[in-house]
Design an enzyme around this catalytic site. Structure first.
Site, PDB file in Angstrom:
ATOM      1  N   HIS A 131      -3.478  -2.495   1.481  1.00  0.00           N
ATOM      2  CA  HIS A 131      -2.588  -2.055   0.420  1.00  0.00           C
ATOM      3  C   HIS A 131      -1.212  -1.641   0.940  1.00  0.00           C
ATOM      4  CE1 HIS A 131      -6.338  -1.230  -2.269  1.00  0.00           C
ATOM      5  NE2 HIS A 131      -6.052  -2.501  -2.161  1.00  0.00           N
ATOM      6  N   VAL A 160       4.032   1.497  -6.152  1.00  0.00           N
ATOM      7  CA  VAL A 160       3.307   2.401  -7.039  1.00  0.00           C
ATOM      8  C   VAL A 160       1.851   1.935  -7.030  1.00  0.00           C
ATOM      9  CG1 VAL A 160       3.162   3.412  -9.342  1.00  0.00           C
ATOM     10  CG2 VAL A 160       5.361   2.545  -8.504  1.00  0.00           C
ATOM     11  N   GLY A 161       0.956   2.760  -6.498  1.00  0.00           N
ATOM     12  CA  GLY A 161      -0.431   2.327  -6.366  1.00  0.00           C
ATOM     13  C   GLY A 161      -1.406   3.460  -6.635  1.00  0.00           C
ATOM     14  N   GLU A 165     -17.886   5.393  -4.682  1.00  0.00           N
ATOM     15  CA  GLU A 165     -16.802   4.432  -4.898  1.00  0.00           C
ATOM     16  C   GLU A 165     -17.120   3.408  -5.990  1.00  0.00           C
ATOM     17  OE1 GLU A 165     -13.857   3.640  -4.280  1.00  0.00           O
ATOM     18  OE2 GLU A 165     -13.161   4.873  -2.598  1.00  0.00           O
TER      19      GLU A 165
END
Ligand SMILES: [Zn+2]
Lengths: 79, 475
Positions: free
Chosen positions: B183, B162-163, B274
């Site tokens: 990731h 879950v990210g 970002e």
């Protein structure tokens, strides 16, 4: 809205498609460039919606799009 | 106090005076982003924002800055809203020790109320999408909890990830997606693409406040975010089964989007302003085809503003980045007292540590760079003594100014890994890294003249507590 914008503010491509219209009729449309996928709402400020007001630093050329690196790279197929 | 969904947390923020309802008509752009941007400029206890009168929309409900202050972060963890940051991080670390706490499966998820499928999927009809920064390539989903499974081990609950990742809406049923190579979802995608298969994915929006924290937390590949949420909540995390993918998703989500990352395809994405305070992209990124959307009636669309720090994103991932580094360092070096990794996701980290022997602090700095998170971040480490609070920047600056002899205490290591978004990297993904040892040298490192420090008076700690009590009683 009556008609779509004629060019992409970011890359000047001339195929613009309609993605969404405002739930309250006639207030705005959301449109998208067919080449660089830039997406904008028609009532956004000129600096985001008009080619002549769009900042040079954000403009893209066809080459920029073609040559953009892949992230992440597609791995080789396992046989 | 554990919150099972976003709505119950918004109610608490409201009661605590930490939710600002903006009922005047606002423009979708630039007002929504500008208001959220402004929360980062009005002090560190800014409220969450709720909008329900957005020009051209009829039923839009938009929540922003939900985690965007220390008060809100404390409330998300069920702590008093005035809890100091160092205490919030220590409490977070203490609750971590209860991991894993098994989740609780529930069948009656409120997002089952409405469904769009196949050709009928139209994200614009469900979500009041809008742009954040001027140069963004489009509209983004930037606060989702994205669920994926390891294609080689789909039944392993721990490897289910879950990210939070950046997601650009590039069509009524199409998304562009950024899996950073460090990731977990990037590992899932690589395994699927090596076999030429699509990777199923579930994207959940508008989650309970602890779910948002664990989704942005650098955890080990086989550790379950749901089991960590249970530990942090002090109660099992409620989960439900997503109807199309069968994945485990939060029970309390406002919206659940399911589909696949299309195998071996890349399409232009970005740029996007970002967390580094710089734009990144456009690059050719993976794309998602959305096959099903489930949503609560009148869903609340939760988004966050990010760009030039500090923004909500920094409050959201600051403490949850400190804790894994603290835990991993202490596992081998119990001398480590506290870790401040709150600057730009830990690109810069401040560590306070006792010294085992001369040269020890530099070793702690090197270890920080080789932790799983450090491999992609931790480009600069400042080491301070055990009696310096790394969250107290004037104390850190004192240590830097008084204890550092640059020739011996600044170490630069060339060509180490860093995430590609780091603006200073050259080439992208590669950076030199620096250790600044601002600790007092101990034997056999006998440098400088540090034998007569002026310490706080013995009675000072007692007086600090007394003054705080007096101030609190005054109200
Ligand atoms: Zn274009």
């Amino acid at each position: 809205m009556n008609h779509l914008p004629v060019e992409c503010p970011r890359c000047a491509f001339e195929e613009i498609s309609l993605l969404a219209t405002s739930p309250v009729p006639g207030v705005w449309d959301v449109v998208q460039c067919g080449r660089c996928l830039y997406t904008w709402r028609t009532i956004e400020p000129a600096r985001r919606t008009r080619r002549d007001a769009y900042p040079d630093s954000f403009k893209l050329t066809a080459q920029d799009i073609e040559n953009a690196i892949e992230v992440p790279a597609v791995p080789p197929l396992l046989k | 106090m554990a919150y099972d969904d976003l709505r119950s947390f918004l109610d608490t923020l409201d009661k605590e005076g930490q939710l600002l309802r903006i009922t005047d008509e606002v423009l979708p752009e630039p007002d929504l982003a500008a208001a959220a941007n402004a929360t980062g400029r009005i002090g560190e206890n800014a409220p969450a924002l709720h909008f329900d009168n957005v020009k051209g929309f009829t039923d839009a409900r938009i929540a922003m800055n939900v985690h965007g202050s220390w008060a809100n972060h404390a409330l998300a963890l069920g702590l008093p809203k005035n809890t100091p940051v160092k205490e919030q991080v220590e409490e977070f670390a203490r609750r971590w020790d209860a991991f894993p706490v098994a989740p609780e499966r529930r069948e009656d998820a409120p997002w089952r109320e409405n469904t769009q499928e196949g050709e009928n999927v139209d994200l614009f009809s469900v979500l009041p999408l809008f742009r954040l920064n001027d140069g963004d390539g489009g509209f983004y989903l930037d606060k989702a909890a994205v669920v994926s499974r390891d294609p080689e081990d789909p039944d392993d609950f721990g490897k289910q990830n879950v990210g939070t990742y950046r997601i650009q809406v590039i069509g009524t049923n199409r998304l562009a997606f950024q899996p950073v190579p460090m990731h977990d979802v990037a590992q899932h995608l690589r395994k699927a693409e090596e076999k030429g298969e699509d990777l199923p994915i579930a994207i959940t929006l508008g989650n309970d406040p602890v779910m948002a924290i664990v989704a942005g937390m650098p955890m080990a590949y086989d550790q379950s975010e749901y089991e960590m949420a249970g530990a942090l909540r002090g109660a099992p995390a409620p989960i439900a089964t997503a109807p199309l993918t069968g994945f485990d998703v939060p029970w309390g989500s406002e919206v659940v989007i399911e589909g696949v990352i299309e195998s071996r395809k890349r399409q232009i994405e970005g740029p996007f302003g970002e967390f580094t305070g710089h734009y990144s992209g456009g690059r050719r990124m993976p794309v998602i085809r959305v096959d099903r959307v489930s949503y609560r009636t009148n869903p609340v669309f939760e988004s966050l503003y990010l760009g030039m720090p500090w923004t909500e994103c920094d409050y959201l991932v600051g403490p949850n980045t400190c804790v894994p580094l603290l835990k991993q360092l202490r596992a081998e070096f119990p001398e480590v007292q506290a870790v401040n990794a709150m600057y730009t996701h830990g690109l810069m980290v401040i560590i306070s540590t006792a010294k085992r022997y001369g040269g020890f602090a530099k070793a702690v700095g090197m270890r920080a760079m080789t932790t799983p998170h450090g491999l992609g971040y931790v480009a600069q480490v400042i080491l301070v003594d055990e009696d310096v609070d790394p969250f107290n920047l004037p104390q850190v600056m004192w240590a830097m100014s008084a204890k550092v002899n640059p020739k011996d205490d600044v170490v630069v290591i060339p060509n180490l890994s860093v995430l590609e978004l780091a603006p200073a990297a050259q080439p992208a993904g590669i950076s030199s890294k620096m250790i600044i040892d601002a600790t007092t040298p101990v034997a056999p490192d006998v440098r400088g003249n540090f034998s007569t420090p002026a310490k706080d008076l013995p009675e000072t700690a007692e007086w600090a507590a007394r003054l705080q009590r007096l101030i609190a009683a005054r109200g």
